[in-house]
Design a protein around this motif. Structure first.
Motif, short mmCIF file in Angstrom:
data_model
loop_
_atom_site.label_atom_id
_atom_site.label_comp_id
_atom_site.label_asym_id
_atom_site.label_seq_id
_atom_site.Cartn_x
_atom_site.Cartn_y
_atom_site.Cartn_z
N ASP A 1 -3.78 10.82 -7.97
CA ASP A 1 -3.95 9.66 -8.23
C ASP A 1 -2.96 8.39 -8.45
OD1 ASP A 1 -4.95 8.00 -10.94
OD2 ASP A 1 -4.80 9.53 -12.36
N TYR A 2 -2.36 7.96 -9.24
CA TYR A 2 -1.21 7.39 -9.18
C TYR A 2 -2.01 5.79 -9.03
CZ TYR A 2 3.89 5.86 -8.58
OH TYR A 2 4.73 5.17 -8.95
N LYS A 3 -2.80 5.75 -9.22
CA LYS A 3 -3.91 4.15 -8.96
C LYS A 3 -3.56 3.22 -9.96
CE LYS A 3 -7.93 6.58 -7.45
NZ LYS A 3 -7.31 8.35 -7.31
N ASP A 4 -2.99 3.58 -11.32
CA ASP A 4 -2.67 2.59 -11.98
C ASP A 4 -0.95 2.80 -12.12
OD1 ASP A 4 -1.73 5.06 -12.48
OD2 ASP A 4 -0.78 4.97 -14.67
N LYS A 5 -1.18 2.42 -11.13
CA LYS A 5 0.75 1.48 -10.52
C LYS A 5 0.74 1.24 -9.29
CE LYS A 5 3.28 4.06 -13.59
NZ LYS A 5 1.86 4.20 -14.50
N ILE A 6 -0.89 1.14 -8.88
CA ILE A 6 -1.56 0.03 -7.27
C ILE A 6 -2.06 -0.62 -7.60
CG2 ILE A 6 -2.14 -0.15 -5.43
CD1 ILE A 6 -1.91 3.85 -5.32
N ILE A 7 -1.10 -1.83 -7.58
CA ILE A 7 -2.20 -3.49 -6.83
C ILE A 7 -2.81 -3.83 -6.02
CG2 ILE A 7 -1.99 -5.81 -7.16
CD1 ILE A 7 0.18 -4.65 -10.59
N ASN A 8 -3.63 -4.04 -5.48
CA ASN A 8 -3.97 -4.32 -4.52
C ASN A 8 -4.32 -5.52 -4.04
OD1 ASN A 8 -4.85 -1.68 -3.13
ND2 ASN A 8 -6.34 -1.44 -5.05
N GLU A 9 -2.85 -5.84 -4.73
CA GLU A 9 -2.62 -7.63 -3.50
C GLU A 9 -0.78 -7.41 -2.45
OE1 GLU A 9 -0.93 -9.88 -6.93
OE2 GLU A 9 -3.36 -9.74 -7.71
N PRO A 10 -1.08 -8.22 -1.82
CA PRO A 10 0.00 -8.59 -0.75
C PRO A 10 1.34 -8.79 -2.29
CG PRO A 10 -1.32 -10.04 0.44
CD PRO A 10 -2.48 -9.38 -1.40
N PRO A 11 2.67 -7.78 -1.32
CA PRO A 11 3.87 -8.31 -2.54
C PRO A 11 4.48 -9.23 -1.92
CG PRO A 11 4.43 -6.91 -0.48
CD PRO A 11 2.38 -6.16 -0.54
N LYS A 12 4.27 -9.93 -2.92
CA LYS A 12 5.48 -11.39 -2.73
C LYS A 12 7.16 -11.00 -1.99
CE LYS A 12 2.93 -13.09 -6.97
NZ LYS A 12 2.75 -13.74 -8.57
N PHE A 13 7.23 -10.27 -2.97
CA PHE A 13 8.77 -10.17 -2.16
C PHE A 13 8.97 -9.04 -1.14
CE2 PHE A 13 13.54 -9.33 -2.73
CZ PHE A 13 13.91 -10.13 -2.61
N LEU A 14 8.81 -7.76 -1.45
CA LEU A 14 8.94 -7.01 -1.18
C LEU A 14 8.95 -6.45 -0.13
CD1 LEU A 14 9.59 -4.57 -4.50
CD2 LEU A 14 10.99 -5.23 -3.28
N CYS A 15 9.42 -5.84 0.44
CA CYS A 15 8.72 -5.29 2.19
C CYS A 15 9.70 -4.07 2.61
CB CYS A 15 9.07 -6.92 2.84
SG CYS A 15 10.77 -7.26 3.02
N GLU A 16 9.50 -4.15 4.06
CA GLU A 16 9.90 -3.03 4.44
C GLU A 16 11.44 -3.13 4.90
OE1 GLU A 16 9.50 0.60 6.51
OE2 GLU A 16 8.01 0.09 5.02
#
Length: 206
Positions: A172-187
């Motif tokens: 599940d976990y869909k409520d903790k995922i926003i389908n937008e690019p992060p503004k700061f965090l990266c690999e």
């Protein structure tokens, strides 16, 4: 502190380096401290601190983690990689808080967010980053392994609660995922957390 997908990715990337034999157990352990938040927005501080073997003072927290491993190594000898994964989660929280989180808060400050908004906005950014992490090929392997692990009781977390959280993260976990690019965090922030774990020798304690 990272989200569960970030914890899984950190654990997956570190498993071979740490000589983990049972990756499924290690990955399950790496998300289990957060099981106390299952079904609620956030568990009480007392419940969260018990599950994370935590103290507000980071030096005390680090010592408590070292002691917990020494005191429980024999008890969990039959599931050693689960115990190691559980402690890996807590040390990764510390490494993230020491390296990534201050930079994230600084970034959010440049967007005009004040102290009262920081925690909410931090999690919003993590939810955006989750969309990147969960879309990777590595993450598919993480989930496949995670489903193979058998939950067990540890640090105030029941096996049943660990099971429910495992299934929630895996399916599940869909409520903790926003389908937008992060503004700061990266690999790079995952890499930075790993460097902190290694350079500060936190990996000696699990």
């Amino acid at each position: 502190m990272p989200s569960s997908p970030v914890h899984l990715r950190l654990a997956y990337l570190m498993a071979d380096r740490l000589g983990v034999k049972n990756k499924a157990d290690f990955l399950l352990g790496s998300i289990s401290p957060d099981c106390v938040n299952y079904g609620v927005e956030q568990a009480s501080e007392q419940v969260r601190y018990t599950a994370h073997i935590r103290d507000r003072d980071y030096d005390i927290w680090k010592q408590k983690l070292k002691d917990f491993y020494k005191d429980n190594k024999e008890k969990y000898a039959h599931r050693g990689d689960f115990l190691r994964g559980y402690l890996f989660h807590c040390w990764a929280d510390i490494a993230w808080d020491e390296t990534v989180q201050p930079k994230l808060f600084d970034f959010l400050g440049t967007l005009g967010y004040g102290y009262d908004d920081m925690t909410k906005q931090k999690w919003q950014e993590l939810y955006r980053f989750n969309s990147v992490v969960t879309g990777s090929e590595d993450y598919k392997q993480c989930i496949s392994l995670l489903k193979q692990a058998e939950p067990m009781e540890i640090a105030g977390c029941t096996a049943e609660l660990v099971r429910k959280y495992r299934d929630y993260v895996a399916d599940d976990y869909k409520d903790k995922i926003i389908n937008e690019p992060p503004k700061f965090l990266c690999e790079e922030h995952i890499d930075e957390t790993i460097r902190q774990l290694v350079e500060e020798k936190y990996t000696k304690y699990f």
